[in-house]
Design an enzyme around this catalytic site. Structure first.
Site, short mmCIF file in Angstrom:
data_model
loop_
_atom_site.label_atom_id
_atom_site.label_comp_id
_atom_site.label_asym_id
_atom_site.label_seq_id
_atom_site.Cartn_x
_atom_site.Cartn_y
_atom_site.Cartn_z
N GLU B 36 37.19 53.13 33.87
CA GLU B 36 37.49 51.72 34.12
C GLU B 36 37.60 51.00 32.78
O GLU B 36 36.72 51.10 31.94
CB GLU B 36 36.37 51.10 34.98
CG GLU B 36 36.38 49.60 35.09
CD GLU B 36 37.69 49.02 35.62
OE1 GLU B 36 38.18 49.50 36.66
OE2 GLU B 36 38.23 48.09 34.97
N SER B 50 41.45 37.28 49.35
CA SER B 50 41.00 36.48 50.50
C SER B 50 39.75 37.03 51.20
O SER B 50 39.16 36.34 52.01
CB SER B 50 42.13 36.36 51.53
OG SER B 50 43.33 35.95 50.91
N ILE B 52 39.69 39.31 53.44
CA ILE B 52 40.02 39.39 54.87
C ILE B 52 40.14 40.85 55.30
O ILE B 52 40.70 41.67 54.58
CB ILE B 52 41.39 38.69 55.13
CG1 ILE B 52 41.34 37.23 54.69
CG2 ILE B 52 41.79 38.82 56.60
CD1 ILE B 52 40.32 36.39 55.38
N HIS B 54 42.19 42.47 57.75
CA HIS B 54 43.34 42.12 58.57
C HIS B 54 43.38 42.97 59.84
O HIS B 54 43.04 44.15 59.82
CB HIS B 54 44.63 42.32 57.77
CG HIS B 54 44.77 41.34 56.65
ND1 HIS B 54 45.17 40.04 56.86
CD2 HIS B 54 44.54 41.46 55.31
CE1 HIS B 54 45.19 39.40 55.69
NE2 HIS B 54 44.81 40.24 54.74
N ARG B 315 47.96 40.11 42.84
CA ARG B 315 48.23 41.22 43.74
C ARG B 315 49.20 42.19 43.05
O ARG B 315 50.11 41.74 42.36
CB ARG B 315 48.89 40.74 45.02
CG ARG B 315 48.26 39.52 45.69
CD ARG B 315 49.14 39.19 46.89
NE ARG B 315 48.84 37.96 47.59
CZ ARG B 315 49.14 36.73 47.19
NH1 ARG B 315 49.69 36.53 46.01
NH2 ARG B 315 48.91 35.69 47.97
N ILE B 340 48.98 48.61 45.84
CA ILE B 340 47.95 48.27 46.84
C ILE B 340 47.74 46.76 46.82
O ILE B 340 46.80 46.24 46.22
CB ILE B 340 46.63 49.03 46.59
CG1 ILE B 340 46.90 50.53 46.39
CG2 ILE B 340 45.68 48.81 47.76
CD1 ILE B 340 47.55 51.24 47.57
N CYS B 406 21.02 26.83 44.36
CA CYS B 406 22.11 26.55 45.31
C CYS B 406 22.22 27.65 46.35
O CYS B 406 22.48 27.38 47.52
CB CYS B 406 23.43 26.41 44.56
SG CYS B 406 23.43 25.12 43.32
N CYS B 446 21.14 27.69 36.87
CA CYS B 446 20.52 29.03 36.81
C CYS B 446 20.93 29.85 35.62
O CYS B 446 20.22 30.77 35.25
CB CYS B 446 20.76 29.79 38.11
SG CYS B 446 22.48 30.24 38.39
#
Lengths: 421, 477
Positions: B36, B50, B52, B54, B315, B340, B406, B446
């Site tokens: 990486e 997002s 999400i 899907h 993306r 992807i 918070c 913090c």
């Protein structure tokens, strides 16, 4: 469950003054809950002077001012818990808190004083476009890093927002050897005190650009620069006015927000302008027996006024504990905001319970010179006082006399407004 | 050469795809590592999207996207239990705001049926508003997909990586691939952090996947960075909608959505703005204005005054708008996992399964006898009963100190985030693992305390602490 007559949430200037005042009124059983490691709140990082002129008639630093009240708390042997976070309060006045020693615990209070203070508006809330590198701090965070932790957050600094902490930090960073290139303010006037503009910017030749804002943030890892632009009357950037500043640090002093998440957990009504609890003349919130003072109620300009207001809240809480029945029936007259007035505290007033000289605090929405502050009882003007300058950065006060209000048994509303010639 | 011997598989990229593949490979007795370029897992496309899961009605029937989406959605729930990350099947809706676009909505519904999306329903405007009262009064019809869900993208990515690591996959950070050379029995992978040897290479490099692919293949691919700007709102308005709300998709994708997050925030976005720079993830005024305008068409008066932060992600959009997954024809032993983009997060569990399957066909490894398929996430004391919480604090008092007020994150959680496998080394790493600094004050209160804990636990000076990348120092020396 532990019982306690009065729980005070927050051990900053508001909580300390409220505690001392309540004890003076004879409340024995008081507990202050403080989330930080010492009493005094944000004052501990405000090492500049200028505090206490009204209260003590001398100029103190923040820690010195705090120490005066901490000493009183200690003289009175008022108990407090440090490193203790309040997680929840209910409208039945059960306080849930937590720390390392006691774990999670509940306290049933007869009365509560809310004194949690405020937080700084972050960059995200402003929707400033650009990258998200290191080197962007709220002014108060930078102040803590410099004054408490002993670190330097940056060397070449741009400050957005001319609130008091931003102004103070412009001077502080300069004294620590940083180069403060500019202070930009989106409004056509500063949100800070006049004396801070003179003492923190003018004295160090730091330019203040009014009606300017940051429109772009550069730097993928650490900040490398920002772009400023002039804004129009709708606060939209004016094309062609962009100025590029090379800097490694952006400090934000763009507003303070009362921290009322706990108040909301108890179902307390929050004002849309102050973003603090809506209170009556006793500084009592919409939940009976829960009082509020200091920056959690509305953002103050001077700590002296916080102490004064918090003392009232502490006295009122003491009065409530002993005279609960007086608070059950509410015959409260609304205090309305007229032209030029953004908000008032309190928002309602009970003539029976009010003090003989009741303080009403407010802020104006723009700068006025030579205008009048007027108070109306229904349609009758009872006060009309000329002020040389009225500015949004400075809190204003009017005093209402109980004996005068008692002459109007059918009074429907009180209005404060700014009237020009 | 790095590592003790030749790897069976090197995965390039510790985003959600790379880590999903790594986790699936760790079921086998092979020799695997992940390279990486950034300082942590989940630093590129996987961190800013997002979140999400899907339902699967958008992809073209028969496409890799469609298959991976529906399979990934199916796998996500059990995976969230095995690996302990936040997932919720909150259901999603696609709104049709104009009468003359109803045909398009019906076509999308039918496509969903073909793709095998379970439980799809077509609703009229009234029914849709009953289900979700704050949607636009202009809604004339809607698709309701009960299988749609939300996931914490960091939670998913980090869980996969930690589990892979625990099961023996090695991770090398700050390791950027510079050159790929085909050798007799595999690949030589040259990086800024030394040379690695491997029989197979998996290219899960996100927006850089085309660069790597094009190093080894004559059949070039091209990825464009399609930027998505987002705004995140405070918990105070986290229940403004309960479902994920989409509009009818257009040529640039699924468009702006309004959704609750797994942590109780409300989120709007993304835009779809193509940019040249592979690191160009800055928000723009244009982008933020677009979100405001589009969100305002979908829900009534979106509570944008509660915005606590805005951000953008990139993306990896391949020109063919399809997942490119498989061994590259003219580069044996080089497996692409490219292009992807959405629904990539949803698909990750399926992509992991599929790519690991391809590799297993070739290697025929034995099962890893020490494989542990479950992982416990960072303990959230807020999920405990008061009695359990008190017991925890008694055993470990650091769980009694709140650091992030918070999000109510305790010192114990931050210490855990630092000391667990692939532990956090940056402020952003702490934030993604614990949420400290992710709340309404955006780390104002913090961060000094978190830095103190990091310095203590890692035995470093606070001046060495970075926000994310190696030059992103918080303090000046």
């Amino acid at each position: 469950m532990t019982q306690c007559d009065l729980v005070i949430i927050g051990g900053g200037p508001a909580g300390l003054a409220a505690a001392v005042a309540a004890r003076k009124q004879g409340v024995e059983d008081i507990l202050i809950l403080e989330r930080d490691g010492e009493l005094g709140g944000i004052l501990n990082q405000c090492i500049h002077n200028g505090f206490g002129l009204h209260t003590f008639s001398e100029e103190l630093t923040g820690p010195e001012y705090a120490a005066r009240f901490i000493e009183k708390v200690q003289e009175e042997a008022i108990p407090y818990k440090l490193h203790t976070m309040v997680l929840n309060i209910t409208k039945e006045k059960t306080v849930t808190a937590m720390n390392r020693e006691d774990g999670l615990f509940d306290i049933q209070a007869k009365a509560i004083v809310l004194a949690m203070g405020c937080r700084e508006r972050p960059r995200g809330a402003l929707n400033i476009p650009g990258y998200r590198p290191a080197g962007i701090f709220s002014a108060g965070t930078a102040q803590r890093l410099v004054n408490i932790e002993g670190f330097m957050p940056g060397r070449e600094v741009v400050i957005l927002g001319s609130g008091d902490i931003g102004l103070i930090m412009a001077r502080r960073m300069t004294l620590k050897g940083a180069k403060v290139k500019v202070v930009a303010e989106v409004m056509p006037y500063s949100g800070g005190l006049k004396r801070n503009i003179v003492q923190c910017l003018d004295d160090y030749n730091i330019p203040l650009k009014l009606s300017h804002t940051v429109i772009d943030i550069q730097g993928k890892e650490r900040l490398t620069g920002v772009t400023l632009a002039q804004v129009d009357e709708n606060r939209r950037p004016v094309p062609g006015t962009e100025i590029q500043y090379k800097c490694d640090t952006l400090l934000l002093s763009v507003g303070l927000i009362p921290e009322n998440e706990l108040s909301k957990s108890a179902g307390i009504q929050i004002g849309s302008v102050t973003r603090g609890p809506v209170v009556n003349e006793s500084l009592e919130t919409s939940v009976e027996g829960i009082f509020a003072c200091g920056n959690v109620l509305h953002v103050h300009d001077l700590v002296d006024y916080v102490s004064e207001e918090a003392s009232m809240a502490g006295e009122n809480a003491a009065h409530y504990i002993k005279n609960k029945e007086m608070y059950a029936a509410r015959k409260e007259i609304p205090v309305n905001t007229g032209e030029g007035v953004r908000y008032t505290v309190p928002e309602t007033l009970d003539i029976q319970r009010m003090r003989s000289n009741q303080t009403l605090r407010f802020r104006v929405g723009s700068v006025y010179t030579g205008a009048y502050v007027s108070v109306y009882l229904d349609d009758k003007r009872i006060q009309h006082k000329k002020r040389q300058v009225l500015a949004p950065g400075e809190m204003e006060t009017v005093i209402l006399k109980q004996e005068e209000l008692q002459k109007y048994p059918k009074l429907q509303k009180i209005t404060v407004r700014i009237e020009e010639e | 050469m790095r590592g003790q011997d030749m790897y069976d598989v090197i995965i390039i990229g510790a985003g959600v795809s790379g880590c999903a593949i790594a986790r699936e490979l760790s079921r086998y007795e092979g020799n695997f590592c992940v390279l990486e370029k950034s300082e942590d897992v989940c630093c590129g496309t996987s961190k800013a999207n997002s979140g999400i899961v899907h339902a699967g009605h958008d992809a073209k029937p028969g496409s890799m996207m469609a298959k991976m989406n529906v399979r990934g959605n199916f796998l996500m729930e059990s995976l969230s239990k095995e690996l302990d990350f936040p997932f919720k099947r909150n259901g999603s809706m696609v709104l049709c705001l104009e009468e003359d676009k109803k045909d398009k909505l019906t076509a999308l519904y039918e496509q969903g049926i073909v793709n095998g999306v379970p439980g799809l329903q077509l609703l009229d405007g009234k029914k849709a508003r009953e289900l979700e009262p704050n949607i636009s009064p202009d809604t004339v019809a809607a698709i309701y997909a009960p299988s749609g869900g939300i996931v914490c993208p960091f939670g998913l990515n980090i869980a996969l990586a930690e589990n892979a690591c625990t099961n023996g996959v090695k991770f090398y950070f700050h390791t950027e691939v510079r050159e790929l050379d085909r050798e007799q029995d595999g690949w030589s992978v040259k990086t800024n952090n030394g040379e690695f040897q491997s029989r197979f290479v998996v290219n899960a490099a996100g927006v850089y996947a085309d660069v790597l692919h094009n190093m080894v293949s004559e059949e070039k691919i091209h990825i464009v960075q399609r930027r998505g700007d987002y705004m995140l709102m405070d918990h105070a308005v986290g229940d403004y909608v309960s479902h994920t709300i989409f509009q009818l998709p257009d040529e640039k994708g699924k468009g702006v959505l309004v959704t609750p997050t797994t942590h109780g925030n409300l989120m709007v976005g993304p835009t779809a703005i193509d940019v040249e720079d592979k690191e160009g993830n800055q928000t723009t005024q244009e982008g933020l204005d677009q979100i405001r305008e589009k969100a305002g068409r979908m829900v009534v008066n979106p509570p944008l005054w509660e915005v606590i932060t805005s951000f953008a992600g990139l993306r990896a959009h391949e020109d063919g708008h399809e997942f490119i997954i498989g061994e590259v024809k003219d580069a044996p032993g080089f497996v692409d996992c490219a292009g992807i983009e959405s629904p990539g997060l949803t698909s990750a569990p399926a992509i992991g399964e599929y790519v690991a399957g391809l590799l297993q066909e070739h290697f025929k490894w034995k099962k890893n006898p020490e494989f542990t398929g479950t992982r416990k996430g960072i303990l959230n004391p807020g999920d405990l009963s008061p009695e359990e919480r008190n017991q925890l604090i008694k055993e470990n008092p650091s769980y009694g100190t709140i650091i992030c007020r918070c999000e109510n994150v305790t010192e114990g959680e931050i210490i855990d985030a630092i000391n667990r496998p692939l532990g956090a080394r940056t402020l952003d790493g702490i934030k993604r693992r614990t949420r400290a600094g992710m709340g309404r004050c955006q780390s104002g209160f913090c961060s000094p305390k978190t830095m103190e804990i990091m310095a203590r636990e890692l035995e470093i000076s606070q001046t060495e602490i970075c926000k994310s990348g190696p030059e992103s120092f918080i303090l000046k020396k």
